[in-house]
Design an enzyme around this catalytic site. Structure first.
Site, PDB file in Angstrom:
ATOM      1  N   LEU A   1       0.595  -0.824  -0.405  1.00 24.41           N
ATOM      2  CA  LEU A   1      -0.286   0.279   0.035  1.00 24.41           C
ATOM      3  C   LEU A   1       0.549   1.297  -0.310  1.00 24.41           C
ATOM      4  CD1 LEU A   1      -2.810  -1.246   2.959  1.00 24.41           C
ATOM      5  CD2 LEU A   1      -3.036  -0.785   0.527  1.00 24.41           C
TER       6      LEU A   1
ATOM      7  N   THR B   1       5.433   1.116   2.182  1.00 27.11           N
ATOM      8  CA  THR B   1       6.922   2.075   2.502  1.00 27.11           C
ATOM      9  C   THR B   1       6.575   3.182   3.417  1.00 27.11           C
ATOM     10  OG1 THR B   1       8.333   2.129   1.309  1.00 27.11           O
ATOM     11  CG2 THR B   1       8.485   3.497   2.622  1.00 27.11           C
TER      12      THR B   1
ATOM     13  N   LYS C   1      14.323   1.784   5.374  1.00 25.16           N
ATOM     14  CA  LYS C   1      14.359   2.777   3.919  1.00 25.16           C
ATOM     15  C   LYS C   1      13.802   3.985   3.587  1.00 25.16           C
ATOM     16  CE  LYS C   1      12.255   2.162  -0.692  1.00 25.16           C
ATOM     17  NZ  LYS C   1      10.678   1.743  -0.949  1.00 25.16           N
TER      18      LYS C   1
ATOM     19  N   LYS D   1       6.662  11.754  -0.658  1.00 27.92           N
ATOM     20  CA  LYS D   1       5.525  10.393   0.273  1.00 27.92           C
ATOM     21  C   LYS D   1       6.767  10.006   1.250  1.00 27.92           C
ATOM     22  CE  LYS D   1       5.103   6.825   1.077  1.00 27.92           C
ATOM     23  NZ  LYS D   1       4.892   5.661   0.544  1.00 27.92           N
TER      24      LYS D   1
END
Length: 286
Positions: A54, A86, A161, A236
């Site tokens: 997602l 993420t 990440k 994002k």
């Protein structure tokens, strides 16, 4: 990302029940051998492993915990739940805690490698999990990726990440800036790229993801920046990196500069383009 990953699981001989809110994405999953599920609940019924992909932490929370039909109430207690989204580390940790209360194993396993990596099965999975959970997940993840790395406990995958993608943004911004300067000074883009690749400025963007059209085949720059990793998603992820920097008290001046550049590029209407299209920002500024 989820589509090619599911396809690789099918190729490995697994029965995959797929669901997506996008009919086009779901139809493509069926074309590559997945079984169509009528809902997310139907997709997880009887599953030994549940994998989600997602865009936001809010979506992950809604899917598993806070939605009208929380999946944790419908997943078999013996199943392993792997979230490859993420998102923020706090949501990943909270989801893992909630899963444990229901007797479920939940891990965060964000990926690096883009759509091309997902298609080729060469993704890198960055996992936040206990040692036992990681050992259980590793064989499954290796069917979809080349590298499966254990970052630490729950949430650690998300922090790693965020660090990786912030550095990726800095590298791409610097690469675009340097190449644009050379091109504007009369140098050939391919010649300059080859020179830097053989010099101390060499980096991943130059090696496998050159942002200048016509220099490298098979990259988004060669197809009008379509496909790949969207500017919207990079923005994002840079927002998540800024949250990590604030929570840890870590100065990130270059990461902040990269975030400002990608945000400028996004608000100019380029959010759906690949992030290497940042080169256009420097060209347009002239």
């Amino acid at each position: 990302m989820g589509g090619p990953m599911a396809a690789n699981l099918v190729k490995a001989g697994h029965r995959v029940q797929a669901f997506d809110l996008s009919e086009a994405a779901l139809s493509h999953a069926v074309e590559v051998g997945c079984q169509r599920a009528a809902s997310a609940v139907a997709a997880v019924q009887g599953a030994e492993v549940v994998i989600s992909m997602l865009q936001t932490g809010r979506q992950v929370d809604s899917l598993y915990i806070g939605g009208d039909v929380p999946l944790f109430k419908h997943i078999d207690g013996k199943a392993l739940v792997i979230d490859c989204s993420t998102i923020d580390a706090a949501t990943a940790r909270n989801t893992a805690v909630t899963a444990a209360r229901s007797g479920l194993d939940f891990i965060d396993a964000p990926v690096s490698g883009g759509v091309a990596g997902a298609q080729a099965g060469t993704l890198t999975f960055i996992v936040g999990a206990s040692d036992a959970q990681f050992a259980r997940a590793e064989p499954v993840l290796k069917l979809m990726g080349k590298n499966v790395l254990h970052a630490g406990d729950h949430g650690a995958g998300q922090i790693a990440k965020a660090c990786n993608n912030m550095l990726l943004a800095v590298l791409m911004a610097g690469t675009c800036e340097a190449l644009n300067m050379g091109i504007k000074s009369g140098l050939d883009a391919k010649v300059l790229s080859d020179i830097i690749k053989r010099s101390s400025g060499n980096n991943w963007a130059l090696q496998v993801y050159n942002p200048v059209p016509g220099v490298m085949e098979g990259v988004p720059a060669a197809r009008n920046y379509q496909g790949g990793f969207q500017v919207n998603l990079m923005c994002k992820d840079l927002g998540l990196a800024m949250e990590v920097s604030q929570q840890s008290g870590s100065p990130v001046p270059m990461g902040s500069a990269a975030k400002a550049l990608f945000n400028l590029h996004q608000v100019a209407g380029n959010g759906s383009l690949d992030f290497s299209s940042l080169l256009q920002l420097f060209r347009d500024a002239e």
